[in-house]
Motif scaffolding. Structure first.
Motif, PDB file in Angstrom:
ATOM      1  N   GLY A 158       0.798  -1.217   0.000  1.00 23.21           N
ATOM      2  CA  GLY A 158       0.000   0.000   0.000  1.00 23.21           C
ATOM      3  C   GLY A 158       0.828   1.262   0.000  1.00 23.21           C
ATOM      4  N   ILE A 159       2.100   1.138  -0.326  1.00 25.58           N
ATOM      5  CA  ILE A 159       2.997   2.291  -0.308  1.00 25.58           C
ATOM      6  C   ILE A 159       3.989   2.144  -1.463  1.00 25.58           C
ATOM      7  CG2 ILE A 159       4.580   1.215   1.328  1.00 25.58           C
ATOM      8  CD1 ILE A 159       4.964   3.892   2.633  1.00 25.58           C
ATOM      9  N   SER A 160       4.235   3.222  -2.166  1.00 24.37           N
ATOM     10  CA  SER A 160       5.168   3.159  -3.288  1.00 24.37           C
ATOM     11  C   SER A 160       6.608   3.229  -2.781  1.00 24.37           C
ATOM     12  CB  SER A 160       4.909   4.311  -4.264  1.00 24.37           C
ATOM     13  OG  SER A 160       5.300   5.530  -3.682  1.00 24.37           O
ATOM     14  N   LEU A 161       7.525   2.831  -3.626  1.00 21.18           N
ATOM     15  CA  LEU A 161       8.939   2.868  -3.269  1.00 21.18           C
ATOM     16  C   LEU A 161       9.380   4.293  -2.964  1.00 21.18           C
ATOM     17  CD1 LEU A 161      11.693   1.518  -2.968  1.00 21.18           C
ATOM     18  CD2 LEU A 161      11.983   1.758  -5.446  1.00 21.18           C
ATOM     19  N   GLN A 162       8.956   5.233  -3.784  1.00 17.58           N
ATOM     20  CA  GLN A 162       9.346   6.627  -3.587  1.00 17.58           C
ATOM     21  C   GLN A 162       8.806   7.166  -2.262  1.00 17.58           C
ATOM     22  OE1 GLN A 162       7.955   5.456  -6.418  1.00 17.58           O
ATOM     23  NE2 GLN A 162       9.704   5.525  -7.785  1.00 17.58           N
ATOM     24  N   GLU A 163       7.568   6.828  -1.950  1.00 15.87           N
ATOM     25  CA  GLU A 163       6.980   7.288  -0.697  1.00 15.87           C
ATOM     26  C   GLU A 163       7.713   6.690   0.495  1.00 15.87           C
ATOM     27  OE1 GLU A 163       2.618   7.567   1.529  1.00 15.87           O
ATOM     28  OE2 GLU A 163       2.817   6.379  -0.293  1.00 15.87           O
ATOM     29  N   ALA A 164       8.066   5.415   0.398  1.00 19.83           N
ATOM     30  CA  ALA A 164       8.813   4.763   1.477  1.00 19.83           C
ATOM     31  C   ALA A 164      10.174   5.425   1.675  1.00 19.83           C
ATOM     32  CB  ALA A 164       8.983   3.281   1.173  1.00 19.83           C
ATOM     33  N   GLN A 165      10.830   5.760   0.563  1.00 17.10           N
ATOM     34  CA  GLN A 165      12.129   6.431   0.667  1.00 17.10           C
ATOM     35  C   GLN A 165      11.976   7.808   1.307  1.00 17.10           C
ATOM     36  OE1 GLN A 165      13.188   5.895  -3.549  1.00 17.10           O
ATOM     37  NE2 GLN A 165      15.059   4.899  -2.833  1.00 17.10           N
ATOM     38  N   GLN A 166      10.913   8.519   0.985  1.00 13.16           N
ATOM     39  CA  GLN A 166      10.685   9.834   1.568  1.00 13.16           C
ATOM     40  C   GLN A 166      10.401   9.724   3.068  1.00 13.16           C
ATOM     41  OE1 GLN A 166       7.514  11.492  -0.769  1.00 13.16           O
ATOM     42  NE2 GLN A 166       8.920  12.379  -2.272  1.00 13.16           N
TER      43      GLN A 166
ATOM     44  N   ILE B 264      15.560   8.240   2.839  1.00 14.49           N
ATOM     45  CA  ILE B 264      16.585   7.402   2.223  1.00 14.49           C
ATOM     46  C   ILE B 264      16.766   7.837   0.773  1.00 14.49           C
ATOM     47  CG2 ILE B 264      17.172   5.020   1.580  1.00 14.49           C
ATOM     48  CD1 ILE B 264      17.010   5.322   4.553  1.00 14.49           C
ATOM     49  N   SER B 265      18.010   8.065   0.370  1.00 15.57           N
ATOM     50  CA  SER B 265      18.249   8.431  -1.026  1.00 15.57           C
ATOM     51  C   SER B 265      18.624   7.212  -1.864  1.00 15.57           C
ATOM     52  CB  SER B 265      19.350   9.488  -1.115  1.00 15.57           C
ATOM     53  OG  SER B 265      20.522   9.017  -0.492  1.00 15.57           O
ATOM     54  N   LYS B 266      19.354   6.277  -1.278  1.00 14.82           N
ATOM     55  CA  LYS B 266      19.704   5.033  -1.977  1.00 14.82           C
ATOM     56  C   LYS B 266      19.351   3.862  -1.082  1.00 14.82           C
ATOM     57  CE  LYS B 266      24.366   5.418  -0.317  1.00 14.82           C
ATOM     58  NZ  LYS B 266      25.487   4.631  -0.144  1.00 14.82           N
ATOM     59  N   LEU B 267      19.135   2.710  -1.691  1.00 14.56           N
ATOM     60  CA  LEU B 267      18.713   1.540  -0.930  1.00 14.56           C
ATOM     61  C   LEU B 267      19.914   0.871  -0.266  1.00 14.56           C
ATOM     62  CD1 LEU B 267      16.035  -0.014  -3.291  1.00 14.56           C
ATOM     63  CD2 LEU B 267      15.702   1.317  -1.223  1.00 14.56           C
ATOM     64  N   SER B 268      20.225   1.328   0.912  1.00 15.51           N
ATOM     65  CA  SER B 268      21.307   0.767   1.714  1.00 15.51           C
ATOM     66  C   SER B 268      20.687   0.152   2.974  1.00 15.51           C
ATOM     67  CB  SER B 268      22.287   1.870   2.097  1.00 15.51           C
ATOM     68  OG  SER B 268      23.069   1.484   3.191  1.00 15.51           O
TER      69      SER B 268
ATOM     70  N   LEU C 165      10.668  -1.064   1.715  1.00 12.75           N
ATOM     71  CA  LEU C 165      12.071  -0.985   1.306  1.00 12.75           C
ATOM     72  C   LEU C 165      12.754  -2.351   1.452  1.00 12.75           C
ATOM     73  CD1 LEU C 165      12.997   2.482   2.794  1.00 12.75           C
ATOM     74  CD2 LEU C 165      12.631   1.916   0.393  1.00 12.75           C
ATOM     75  N   ASP C 166      12.403  -3.098   2.481  1.00  8.61           N
ATOM     76  CA  ASP C 166      12.953  -4.452   2.629  1.00  8.61           C
ATOM     77  C   ASP C 166      12.518  -5.345   1.476  1.00  8.61           C
ATOM     78  OD1 ASP C 166      14.277  -3.781   4.964  1.00  8.61           O
ATOM     79  OD2 ASP C 166      12.746  -4.652   6.288  1.00  8.61           O
ATOM     80  N   GLU C 167      11.271  -5.198   1.067  1.00  9.74           N
ATOM     81  CA  GLU C 167      10.765  -5.970  -0.070  1.00  9.74           C
ATOM     82  C   GLU C 167      11.522  -5.603  -1.345  1.00  9.74           C
ATOM     83  OE1 GLU C 167       8.608  -8.781  -2.070  1.00  9.74           O
ATOM     84  OE2 GLU C 167       8.606  -8.414   0.081  1.00  9.74           O
ATOM     85  N   GLU C 168      11.786  -4.320  -1.532  1.00 10.56           N
ATOM     86  CA  GLU C 168      12.532  -3.872  -2.712  1.00 10.56           C
ATOM     87  C   GLU C 168      13.956  -4.429  -2.701  1.00 10.56           C
ATOM     88  OE1 GLU C 168      12.744  -2.142  -6.414  1.00 10.56           O
ATOM     89  OE2 GLU C 168      10.995  -2.329  -5.127  1.00 10.56           O
ATOM     90  N   LEU C 169      14.566  -4.451  -1.530  1.00 13.82           N
ATOM     91  CA  LEU C 169      15.916  -5.025  -1.415  1.00 13.82           C
ATOM     92  C   LEU C 169      15.916  -6.506  -1.777  1.00 13.82           C
ATOM     93  CD1 LEU C 169      17.253  -3.331   1.840  1.00 13.82           C
ATOM     94  CD2 LEU C 169      18.117  -2.997  -0.481  1.00 13.82           C
ATOM     95  N   SER C 170      14.904  -7.231  -1.336  1.00 13.36           N
ATOM     96  CA  SER C 170      14.845  -8.665  -1.664  1.00 13.36           C
ATOM     97  C   SER C 170      14.620  -8.869  -3.161  1.00 13.36           C
ATOM     98  CB  SER C 170      13.774  -9.372  -0.845  1.00 13.36           C
ATOM     99  OG  SER C 170      12.483  -9.023  -1.272  1.00 13.36           O
TER     100      SER C 170
END
Length: 116
Positions: A43-51, A55-59, A95-100
């Motif tokens: 229910g949340i986009s990657l960009q929204e999660a980063q905001q 977070i600027s990069k997925l670290s 963000l954890d899902e995106e990393l996986s």
């Protein structure tokens, strides 16, 4: 009449989010489909999660550090907001899902490189 206005606005927002998710998926290619699915599930986009987590990069280290800080700051026992704390949790999950997804992608690419 007010309910109809709210209903239409909600439907429009949902269509816009879906269109943005699809556009992002097409821009990212095959993995974008998985990313779009993750956005839909969480229910949340990657960009929204980063905001949310700033977070600027997925670290993984940066994600964890910012998550822990924001989770503690928004704890209800110290006068924080449960709503904001839940947004922080959802952002970290996304963000954890995106990393996986990225790790799975890298694994597939390395397998393809070893086959050729």
């Amino acid at each position: 009449m007010g309910v109809q206005v709210v209903g239409r606005a909600f439907a429009r927002a949902l269509r816009q989010e879906y269109a943005a998710s699809q556009a992002a998926a097409q821009a990212r290619g095959r993995s974008g489909q998985e990313s779009a699915a993750a956005s839909s599930i969480t229910g949340i986009s990657l960009q929204e999660a980063q905001q949310i987590l700033n977070i600027s990069k997925l670290s993984p280290e940066e994600i964890q550090k910012n998550y822990e800080h924001l989770f503690k700051v928004n704890d209800k026992s110290v006068g924080g907001s449960f709503y904001l704390q839940s947004k922080v949790v959802r952002a970290k999950e996304r963000l954890d899902e995106e990393l996986s997804i990225q790790k799975k992608e890298e694994k597939q690419q390395s397998q393809q490189n070893t086959e050729t």
